[in-house]
Every structure is written in structure tokens, then in C-alpha cells.
Design an enzyme around this catalytic site. Structure first.
Site, short mmCIF file in Angstrom:
data_model
loop_
_atom_site.label_atom_id
_atom_site.label_comp_id
_atom_site.label_asym_id
_atom_site.label_seq_id
_atom_site.Cartn_x
_atom_site.Cartn_y
_atom_site.Cartn_z
CE LYS A 72 -40.18 8.70 -15.85
NZ LYS A 72 -39.75 9.28 -17.43
CD GLU A 123 -26.17 11.90 -7.32
OE1 GLU A 123 -25.39 12.91 -7.61
OE2 GLU A 123 -25.65 11.42 -6.48
CB CYS A 127 -24.67 16.25 -14.46
SG CYS A 127 -23.87 14.61 -14.05
CD GLU A 143 -27.20 21.20 -15.94
OE1 GLU A 143 -28.54 21.31 -15.56
OE2 GLU A 143 -26.26 20.31 -15.61
P1 NAD Z 1 -35.52 16.10 -16.38
O1 NAD Z 1 -35.25 16.62 -14.87
O2 NAD Z 1 -36.18 16.71 -17.25
O3 NAD Z 1 -35.83 14.65 -16.48
C1 NAD Z 1 -35.12 13.39 -15.64
C2 NAD Z 1 -36.08 12.43 -15.46
O4 NAD Z 1 -37.03 12.77 -14.71
C3 NAD Z 1 -36.86 11.86 -16.60
O5 NAD Z 1 -36.86 10.54 -16.53
C4 NAD Z 1 -38.21 12.74 -16.51
O6 NAD Z 1 -39.24 12.15 -17.07
C5 NAD Z 1 -38.44 12.60 -14.98
N1 NAD Z 1 -39.33 13.58 -14.59
C6 NAD Z 1 -39.11 15.06 -14.86
N2 NAD Z 1 -40.24 15.60 -14.20
C7 NAD Z 1 -40.56 14.85 -13.14
C8 NAD Z 1 -41.45 14.73 -12.02
N3 NAD Z 1 -42.04 15.82 -11.71
N4 NAD Z 1 -41.77 13.63 -11.14
C9 NAD Z 1 -41.08 12.52 -11.61
N5 NAD Z 1 -40.13 12.54 -12.65
C10 NAD Z 1 -40.13 13.42 -13.34
O7 NAD Z 1 -33.79 15.89 -16.75
P2 NAD Z 1 -33.26 15.77 -18.25
O8 NAD Z 1 -33.63 16.81 -19.14
O9 NAD Z 1 -33.57 14.22 -18.66
O10 NAD Z 1 -31.70 15.45 -17.87
C11 NAD Z 1 -30.92 16.50 -17.88
C12 NAD Z 1 -30.56 17.16 -16.30
O11 NAD Z 1 -30.27 15.92 -15.60
C13 NAD Z 1 -29.49 18.05 -16.34
O12 NAD Z 1 -30.17 19.11 -15.35
C14 NAD Z 1 -28.34 17.46 -15.67
O13 NAD Z 1 -27.35 18.08 -15.04
C15 NAD Z 1 -28.98 16.32 -14.54
N6 NAD Z 1 -28.32 15.18 -14.47
C16 NAD Z 1 -27.39 15.03 -13.22
C17 NAD Z 1 -26.65 13.95 -13.24
C18 NAD Z 1 -25.85 14.00 -11.79
O14 NAD Z 1 -25.58 12.81 -11.45
N7 NAD Z 1 -25.81 14.79 -10.75
C19 NAD Z 1 -26.40 13.22 -14.13
C20 NAD Z 1 -26.92 13.24 -15.40
C21 NAD Z 1 -27.84 14.31 -15.43
#
Ligand code: NAD
Length: 461
Positions: A158, A233, A267, A363
Site C-alpha cells: 500500500k 518504522e 526519517c 520532526e
Molecule cells: P504517513 O504516516 O502519513 O503515511 C505513511 C503510509 O501510511 C502511507 O501509505 C499512508 O497512506 C498510510 N497510512 C496513513 N494512515 C494510515 C492508517 N491509519 N492506516 C493504514 N495506513 C495508513 O507518512 P508519510 O507522510 O507518507 O511519510 C512521512 C513519515 O514517514 C515521516 O514521519 C517519516 O519520518 C516516516 N518515515 C520513517 C522511516 C523509517 O524507516 N523509520 C522511513 C521513511 C519515512
């Protein structure tokens, strides 16, 4: 296809121009995709380890053969520099090669017991749901797909709704490489609706989530209903700790890429720099000079080092960090404003930045760095740990014992000394505290995509 409620128009963040209209899946289609993954599971699980390894190897080679196409697609969809996208696609192939070689190396144990023999082996979980953010769409997809397929699971990816293009192409390439139908599929749609539906789906055995801490909390709560395995993550607020005895020129030269790379949407971004007080002013001067040299421009130009942010709403979120309600920040440097079209955001160096503020602890996920002085090792550790996150970080010093003391004191899952790197295909990656739990990459990731079975054979009678 004309845009409609059932399509997503994907946009290039550098030009604001539409790139593609992609089918958006509703709950009914997502359910059908999970059912296909359930059906495909026993056949994929039963493929012999050497054949599964061979298929993953062929998938890796297919990715390599399409590297330019995938890199350009990623650059156009995310707005990231083409040089970065090429590096990420090369990593995707490396991940698949690594797990192709790991299929037959995930071994169990025999354990000395009385009255018989005790042995363990690993079994796949079933259908794995891989939820992926928009910042490294294909790379993070591969970190989950590689070990999950190697262990014999089937996978539903997804991607973030803003950036589904490379995941869709990746699944097509898997088929071309001979990975059977139903083993790797993609669901496109918003996280809050179709993502949440998939997390709760009883046919999904495990959720491998990468994204924000806020969404991770929701995923964890929803997964509890069916006691799914979950790895998270999440966000980060990594500290880059520079001691006075460090090679300051090297530390300063490498600091901008560590926080302005991917326009700060990383991240692992070293978005806080802690500098030992006697060298603070000198380091800030060196950092500003290095930041001035960052090449901001057309992401498709191989010389570009920083592109735009991913969306207009994300740019507004990042901008708010530079306009705090409780007073002005010391902005030591602000990069040139490129204007539109595109969601550009000029890099900013805030120095000295007051610890304890939102900019210090939260962040930003944009090209803003907060720099602050510290007095000694204990003070540095207190400042570095002053955040709910614990993902990554760096320690710069020529004193090896001090580097190890600091590595022990900083609560983060992935640290580097005299370097700002965090991710390697064959080493474990993941967070502490509210940066999540579970490890990706390395042989360690295989444990997160399998269950351990324990069998006792009596030798009596
Ligand atoms: P996000 O949490 O908004 O979305 C991430 C994914 O989760 C997307 O595919 C989104 O559609 C899905 N999602 C969102 N809410 C959901 C729910 N309630 N149920 C199921 N799926 C859901 O994050 P983003 O804005 O796409 O990415 C940025 C964030 O990701 C930052 O906080 C960053 O630090 C984190 N990140 C972490 C790592 C790591 O390895 N630790 C790597 C990359 C990004």
C-alpha cells in the site's frame, strides 16, 4: 482515463503538472486483492528455497534492466534529484539480490534437551501488508518485499497515495521476472480508509509499516483486533553530535547532505546538530558555507542535489516550523527562493536554536536544521535524547573511547561515527522509543517475516 472519484491524479512536485491518473481501490477491490494473495500463498510457500532464490535473483536483474525507467518515474513522482533516484533503484536491486541469497540461510537450531531432540525452524506468516510512505517509495517497498518474499510470504503493498507509480511498475516487473500471479500486488488509496481497512483485514497476517508516528499508533491499535504481527518504522529527530576534536571541515562538509538530502524528507535526517561550545561559531560558519553550495534545481538534472517538497500541504506544514508563535528564531542562513511552479522550500540553518522548542524536539521533515552548543559528553547525551524519537544519529570525534561512550548513551537504533550514513542492505535498520520497533534489512529482517516453530522428538521407547 478521465480523473474521477475512483482515480488518483498523480502530480510532479517540481512542476505541479499531472503525471498520471491511477486507479484508486476501494474496500471491495482491496478485499479481492487480499483474497488473491491468500490463494497464492501456499503455492509460493512451497516453491523450493533454491527456486525461490532464483526467482528473486531474476527479479533483481529485471529491476537493473529497468533502472533508468524506474529512477525517472521516482524523480518525477517525488521531486527527488535523479542522482538520488538512481542510487535508490540500485539499492532496490541490491536488496533483492541480498534476500535471494538469504532464502536458504535462515536456519533453525537443534537444542540440547533430555529425552529426545529439540529442533526449530522458521515458517512464513501468510499475507504481509507493506505500508509505505512517499519519501523513498520504491526503496522502502523493497526493504519489506525482499525479506517477506524470501521467507515465503505473499505481499500486498500500500504505497502513499501521492507516490504509487514505482510500486505499480515494480509489481509488473515481478511478473515479468516470473514471480507468480498474486504473490506481489499493489493497492492504491488513502491510508485512513483503504489502508485502515487492510490493517484490520483478517486475511492479513502481518503489517510492516513505515510512516509517521501518528499513523503508526493507529496501525498498531487496529492490528490488535486480530493480533497481527506489526513492525513500525516511524519518525525521527536525529542528532549529529560534533566534538571539538573532530575533523570539523569533514563534519561540516557532510552535514548539509545529511539534513537537506531528499529536501529534508528523510526519517534519518540529522536535523539537530549539537556542537561542542569552543568550536560552535567556527562550525556554524563552515556549515553555512557548505549549505550555500547545495545545488537546488530541476530534479531531472544530474547535478541537482535538492528538489522541491512533495506537496503544497506538506510545504505549509514545514513552513510553520520557521514561524513559531513564541518568538523569532535565529536564522543564520536561508537559501534562495526559487518561486513557482513547484513546491520549493529554501533550506534554513537556525543557529543557535533553543533546545526544548518544537523545532528542537519534533520532526520537521523539511530542509531546516537546528544547531545548538553543548558543554560536555553528559550534556550532549541529554540534548540528543531530548525528543520522543530514537531512530538515527552521528557522533564526530577522533577519540574512539568517547565515540563508544556516546554511542551507548544516545538512545537511537542506528548510529554512525565520523559519518552520516544510516542504511546498508546487509545491516539491521530501525528505531528505539517512538521511532518504532522491529528491524528492517540485514539477515535480522527475516525474523520479522516468519514465525519460529519448536518441535520436540522423543528418542525414548
Ligand atoms: P504517513 O504516516 O502519513 O503515511 C505513511 C503510509 O501510511 C502511507 O501509505 C499512508 O497512506 C498510510 N497510512 C496513513 N494512515 C494510515 C492508517 N491509519 N492506516 C493504514 N495506513 C495508513 O507518512 P508519510 O507522510 O507518507 O511519510 C512521512 C513519515 O514517514 C515521516 O514521519 C517519516 O519520518 C516516516 N518515515 C520513517 C522511516 C523509517 O524507516 N523509520 C522511513 C521513511 C519515512
Amino acid at each position: 482515463m478521465a480523473p474521477s472519484d475512483s482515480t488518483v491524479t498523480v502530480v510532479n512536485p517540481a512542476t505541479e503538472r499531472p503525471l498520471a491518473d491511477v486507479r484508486r481501490h476501494g474496500a471491495h477491490e482491496a478485499d479481492a486483492i487480499v483474497r488473491r494473495a491468500i490463494e497464492a500463498f501456499p503455492r509460493w510457500r512451497d516453491v523450493s528455497p533454491s527456486d525461490r532464490g532464483r526467482l528473486l535473483r531474476r527479479f533483481a536483474v529485471t529491476v537493473e534492466e529497468h533502472a533508468d525507467e524506474l529512477a525517472l518515474l521516482e524523480t518525477r513522482n517525488v521531486g527527488k534529484p535523479i542522482a538520488d533516484s538512481r542510487g535508490e533503484v540500485a539499492m532496490v536491486a541490491d536488496v533483492l539480490h541480498f534476500y535471494a541469497g538469504a532464502v536458504d540461510k535462515h536456519r533453525g537450531d537443534t537444542i540440547p534437551v533430555s529425552g529426545g531432540v529439540d529442533l526449530t525452524w522458521h515458517e512464513p506468516l501468510g499475507v504481509v501488508l507493506a505500508i509505505v510512505p512517499w519519501n523513498f517509495p520504491l526503496a522502502i517497498t523493497s526493504w519489506k518485499v525482499g525479506p517477506a518474499l524470501a521467507c515465503g510470504n505473499t505481499v500486498v503493498v500500500k504505497p502513499a497515495e501521492l507516490t504509487p507509480l514505482t510500486a505499480l511498475r515494480f509489481a509488473e516487473l515481478a511478473l515479468e521476472a516470473g514471480i507468480p500471479e498474486g504473490v506481489l500486488q499493489v493497492v492504491v488509496g488513502p491510508g485512513a480508509t483503504v489502508g485502515a481497512f487492510l490493517v484490520e483485514h483478517p486475511g492479513v497476517a502481518k503489517v510492516a509499516f513505515t510512516g509517521s508516528t501518528e499513523a503508526g499508533r493507529d496501525v498498531m491499535a487496529r492490528a490488535a483486533g486480530t493480533v497481527k504481527r506489526v513492525t513500525l518504522e516511524l519518525g525521527g529527530k536525529s542528532a549529529n553530535v560534533v566534538f571539538a576534536d573532530a575533523d570539523l571541515e569533514r563534519a561540516a562538509a557532510s552535514a548539509p547532505a545529511a539534513v537537506f538530502g531528499n529536501a529534508g524528507q528523510d526519517c534519518c535526517a540529522r536535523s539537530r546538530i549539537l556542537v561542542e561550545r569552543p568550536v560552535f561559531d567556527r562550525f556554524v560558519d563552515l556549515l553555512v558555507t557548505a549549505t550555500e553550495a547545495v545545488v537546488i534545481g530541476d530534479p531531472e538534472d544530474p547535478a541537482t542535489e535538492m528538489g522541491p517538497l512533495v506537496s503544497e500541504s506538506h510545504r505549509s506544514r514545514v513552513a510553520a516550523f520557521l514561524e513559531p508563535a513564541d518568538g523569532d528564531l535565529n536564522v543564520a542562513y536561508r537559501g534562495p527562493d526559487r518561486g513557482g511552479p513547484g513546491w520549493w522550500f529554501a533550506p534554513a540553518v537556525v543557529a543557535p536554536a533553543p533546545p526544548g522548542t518544537r523545532l528542537w524536539r519534533d520532526e520537521v521533515f523539511g530542509p531546516v536544521v537546528a544547531v545548538t552548543p553543548f558543554d560536555d559528553e553528559d550534556h550532549a547525551a541529554i540534548l540528543a535524547n531530548d525528543t520522543p524519537y530514537g531512530l538515527s544519529g552521528s557522533i564526530w570525534t577522533r577519540d574512539g573511547a568517547r565515540a563508544l561512550r556516546m554511542a551507548r548513551a544516545v538512545r537511537a537504533g542506528v548510529l554512525s561515527v565520523n559519518s552520516n550514513t544510516s542504511v546498508r542492505v546487509n545491516t539491521p535498520f530501525g528505531g528505539m522509543k517512538q521511532s518504532g520497533f522491529g528491524r528492517e534489512l540485514g539477515l535480522e529482517a527475516l525474523d520479522a517475516y516468519s514465525d519460529l516453530k519448536n518441535i520436540f522428538l522423543s528418542t525414548e521407547g
